[in-house]
Write an enzyme that holds these catalytic residues in place. Structure first.
Site, mmCIF file in Angstrom:
data_model
loop_
_atom_site.group_PDB
_atom_site.id
_atom_site.type_symbol
_atom_site.label_atom_id
_atom_site.label_comp_id
_atom_site.label_asym_id
_atom_site.label_seq_id
_atom_site.Cartn_x
_atom_site.Cartn_y
_atom_site.Cartn_z
ATOM 1 N N ASN A 11 0.863 -1.182 0.000
ATOM 2 C CA ASN A 11 0.000 0.000 0.000
ATOM 3 C C ASN A 11 0.897 1.229 0.000
ATOM 4 O OD1 ASN A 11 -1.790 2.055 0.583
ATOM 5 N ND2 ASN A 11 -2.323 1.299 2.625
ATOM 6 N N TRP A 12 0.980 1.893 -1.155
ATOM 7 C CA TRP A 12 1.876 3.057 -1.260
ATOM 8 C C TRP A 12 1.306 4.295 -0.586
ATOM 9 C CZ3 TRP A 12 4.310 3.361 -6.881
ATOM 10 C CH2 TRP A 12 5.246 2.336 -7.020
ATOM 11 N N LYS A 13 0.017 4.260 -0.211
ATOM 12 C CA LYS A 13 -0.647 5.443 0.360
ATOM 13 C C LYS A 13 -0.436 6.633 -0.585
ATOM 14 C CE LYS A 13 -0.210 3.254 4.769
ATOM 15 N NZ LYS A 13 -0.137 3.350 6.207
ATOM 16 N N HIS A 97 -9.539 1.071 4.776
ATOM 17 C CA HIS A 97 -8.285 1.248 5.525
ATOM 18 C C HIS A 97 -8.547 2.179 6.707
ATOM 19 C CE1 HIS A 97 -4.225 2.494 6.531
ATOM 20 N NE2 HIS A 97 -3.796 1.433 5.883
ATOM 21 N N GLU A 99 -7.004 4.591 7.800
ATOM 22 C CA GLU A 99 -6.795 6.015 7.485
ATOM 23 C C GLU A 99 -8.020 6.587 6.776
ATOM 24 O OE1 GLU A 99 -3.005 5.524 5.527
ATOM 25 O OE2 GLU A 99 -2.132 4.958 7.456
ATOM 26 N N GLU A 167 -5.470 -4.983 10.556
ATOM 27 C CA GLU A 167 -4.427 -3.991 10.784
ATOM 28 C C GLU A 167 -4.734 -3.221 12.067
ATOM 29 O OE1 GLU A 167 -2.367 -2.751 6.865
ATOM 30 O OE2 GLU A 167 -4.233 -1.632 6.999
ATOM 31 N N GLY A 173 2.445 2.105 10.720
ATOM 32 C CA GLY A 173 3.439 3.167 10.577
ATOM 33 C C GLY A 173 4.176 3.517 11.860
ATOM 34 N N SER A 212 3.288 -2.303 10.331
ATOM 35 C CA SER A 212 4.730 -2.396 10.608
ATOM 36 C C SER A 212 5.343 -3.749 10.238
ATOM 37 C CB SER A 212 5.024 -2.051 12.077
ATOM 38 O OG SER A 212 4.638 -0.706 12.347
ATOM 39 N N GLY A 233 2.726 -1.222 4.256
ATOM 40 C CA GLY A 233 2.759 0.193 3.894
ATOM 41 C C GLY A 233 4.175 0.639 3.591
ATOM 42 N N GLY A 234 4.814 1.242 4.585
ATOM 43 C CA GLY A 234 6.141 1.839 4.414
ATOM 44 C C GLY A 234 7.145 0.951 3.697
HETATM 45 P P1 PGA Z 1 2.793 0.132 7.598
HETATM 46 O O1 PGA Z 1 1.321 0.390 7.011
HETATM 47 O O2 PGA Z 1 3.292 -1.142 6.985
HETATM 48 O O3 PGA Z 1 3.600 1.340 7.145
HETATM 49 O O4 PGA Z 1 2.662 0.053 9.071
HETATM 50 C C1 PGA Z 1 0.431 -0.671 6.800
HETATM 51 C C2 PGA Z 1 -0.851 -0.166 6.183
HETATM 52 O O5 PGA Z 1 -1.297 0.939 6.548
HETATM 53 O O6 PGA Z 1 -1.449 -0.847 5.328
#
Ligand code: PGA
Length: 249
Positions: A11-13, A97, A99, A167, A173, A212, A233-234
């Site tokens: 997930n590049w956000k 998600h 977010e 998640e 993050g 994470s 994500g990251g």
């Molecule tokens: P993260 O994000 O791996 O940076 O913790 C995961 C996500 O939000 O899907």
């Protein structure tokens, strides 16, 4: 536990202009040289979907979106429909998600409506759920995710290709992760809630873990019962890190 192929989705956000397209190319090249034993998907921002479709063309990496509108078309300024994502080359879409739930006020019912839209457009939804830190500390993690599964998964999912991603909001993050026991406990509860909602149709779809995930913890997390993959994500923005997770799967 089932031995089905795991799904590792990046997930590049709201990242990915510039360097990340090069990272995607490096990833595709590496995966062409050394086939992955799992499904791999990248979910860039909507405007990059078509460019990414060209980068990933004929390769092993699948393409997804990060959100879509619940309606097929209409007066929804700024929104992108599921059919538009599919037209640009997406095969999957992340929905609900945390977010989006926290920052854009999406409810379980909103997420369920988006899932219907994704299915109608032929996209495979990855439906995200997870408790906040306050809910975890109040001992409500299992109750919260069970409620989210019941509300965010429409019964039309039965028999369709989809995934659920657990998640924990506090792990996204932050570098923090639940213990393996906590992951196992919640994944078992998510599976039970999926079966309660969808019957036998709730037994097959993979339950990804997200929050994470990195090369150093991926193998142990992916070995937990009922962990059918990872939503990353990251660590999905750098080909080397993402490859480390894919190798662990
Ligand atoms: P993260 O994000 O791996 O940076 O913790 C995961 C996500 O939000 O899907």
């Amino acid at each position: 536990m089932k031995q089905s192929v795991k799904l590792v989705a990046g997930n590049w956000k709201m990242n990915g202009l510039g360097a990340s397209l090069g990272e995607a190319e490096a990833l595709v090249k590496a995966l062409q040289e050394q086939a992955a034993a799992c499904r791999v998907a990248l979910c860039p921002p909507a405007t990059l979907t078509e460019r990414m479709a060209r980068v990933l063309a004929d390769g092993p990496v699948e393409l997804g979106g990060q959100d879509c509108h619940a309606e097929a078309s209409g007066a929804f300024t700024g929104s992108v429909s599921a059919a538009m994502l599919a037209d640009a080359g997406a095969e999957l879409v992340i929905l609900g998600h945390s977010e989006r739930r926290a920052g854009f006020g999406e409810s379980d019912a909103d997420v369920a409506a988006k899932v219907e839209a994704a299915l109608a457009a032929g996209l495979e939804p990855i439906i995200c759920i997870g408790e906040t830190l306050a809910e975890r500390e109040a001992g409500q993690a299992v109750e919260v995710v069970s409620r989210q599964v019941a509300g965010s998964l429409p019964s039309s999912l039965s028999g369709k290709a989809f995934a659920v991603a657990y998640e924990p909001v506090w792990a996204i993050g932050t570098g923090l992760t639940p213990t393996l026991e906590q992951i196992e406990e919640v994944h078992a509860a998510v599976r039970a809630a999926m079966v309660a909602k969808l019957g036998e149709g709730g037994r097959v779809a993979p339950i990804l873990y997200g929050g994470s995930v990195k090369p150093s913890n991926a193998a142990e997390i992916l070995a937990v019962a009922e962990v059918g993959g990872a939503l990353v994500g990251g660590a999905s923005l750098k080909a080397e890190d993402f490859l480390g997770i894919i190798r662990a799967a």
